[in-house]
Design a protein around this motif. Structure first.
Motif, PDB file in Angstrom:
ATOM      1  N   SER A  95       1.275   2.175   8.760  1.00 45.32           N
ATOM      2  CA  SER A  95       1.229   1.629   7.405  1.00 45.32           C
ATOM      3  C   SER A  95      -0.198   1.266   7.026  1.00 45.32           C
ATOM      4  O   SER A  95      -0.636   1.520   5.897  1.00 45.32           O
ATOM      5  N   TYR A 155       4.932   2.016  13.383  1.00 46.18           N
ATOM      6  CA  TYR A 155       5.124   1.952  11.936  1.00 46.18           C
ATOM      7  C   TYR A 155       4.128   0.983  11.299  1.00 46.18           C
ATOM      8  O   TYR A 155       3.537   1.287  10.266  1.00 46.18           O
ATOM      9  N   THR A 157      -0.376   1.229  -0.458  1.00 47.22           N
ATOM     10  CA  THR A 157      -0.166   2.665  -0.268  1.00 47.22           C
ATOM     11  C   THR A 157       0.635   3.243  -1.427  1.00 47.22           C
ATOM     12  O   THR A 157       0.271   4.285  -1.982  1.00 47.22           O
ATOM     13  N   THR A 174       2.411  -5.888   6.750  1.00 45.84           N
ATOM     14  CA  THR A 174       3.026  -4.567   6.629  1.00 45.84           C
ATOM     15  C   THR A 174       3.454  -4.306   5.194  1.00 45.84           C
ATOM     16  O   THR A 174       3.230  -3.217   4.658  1.00 45.84           O
ATOM     17  N   GLN A 175       4.046  -5.292   4.556  1.00 43.72           N
ATOM     18  CA  GLN A 175       4.467  -5.126   3.167  1.00 43.72           C
ATOM     19  C   GLN A 175       3.278  -4.952   2.239  1.00 43.72           C
ATOM     20  O   GLN A 175       3.342  -4.168   1.286  1.00 43.72           O
ATOM     21  N   ASN A 205       2.108  -1.411   2.620  1.00 41.44           N
ATOM     22  CA  ASN A 205       3.019  -0.506   1.925  1.00 41.44           C
ATOM     23  C   ASN A 205       2.851  -0.590   0.408  1.00 41.44           C
ATOM     24  O   ASN A 205       2.921   0.434  -0.280  1.00 41.44           O
TER      25      ASN A 205
END
Length: 121
Positions: free
Chosen positions: A107, A103, A40, A33-34, A37
């Motif tokens: 992401s 979420y 992105t 997820t990080q 992000n």
């Protein structure tokens, strides 16, 4: 950020029911997820500033999760923040915990979409 603590809390308790070492899948989820992000955010900055740097997203997608995994391990396990988070019930979302999965999925899609716009326009 609070979203990562919420993810840690939810997926740790979920993984605790199935795994003897519940931290491993939690750190993997957090690191991917990080990474999404990070890519992105990088793409958005590149789109806004109109920078034309040809970076290889595949290398970032291979290296960043490893770095995030070890940084999450240090932050949550070595510093003891994970035990503090698990003891604090304010991180429980209850019936809205499915929003964390949304979420995580969004992401990934945001990463793909922003990379597409960065490369095409």
């Amino acid at each position: 950020m609070k979203i990562y603590k919420l993810i840690y809390y939810h997926f740790f308790l979920k993984s605790l029911k199935k795994n003897a070492v519940p931290e491993i899948p939690v750190y993997a989820m957090l690191s991917f997820t990080q990474t999404s992000n990070l890519i992105t955010l990088t793409n958005i900055i590149m789109i806004i500033t109109r920078m034309d740097i040809d970076y290889d997203v595949r290398k970032i997608a291979l290296i960043a999760p490893i770095l995030f995994y070890f940084s999450n391990y240090y932050y949550f396990t070595k510093k003891g923040n994970g035990a503090i988070i698990i003891k604090d019930n304010s991180y429980s979302l209850g019936k809205y915990s499915f929003l964390l999965s949304i979420y995580n999925l969004s992401s990934f899609f945001a990463m793909v979409l922003t990379y597409y716009f960065y490369k095409e326009y």
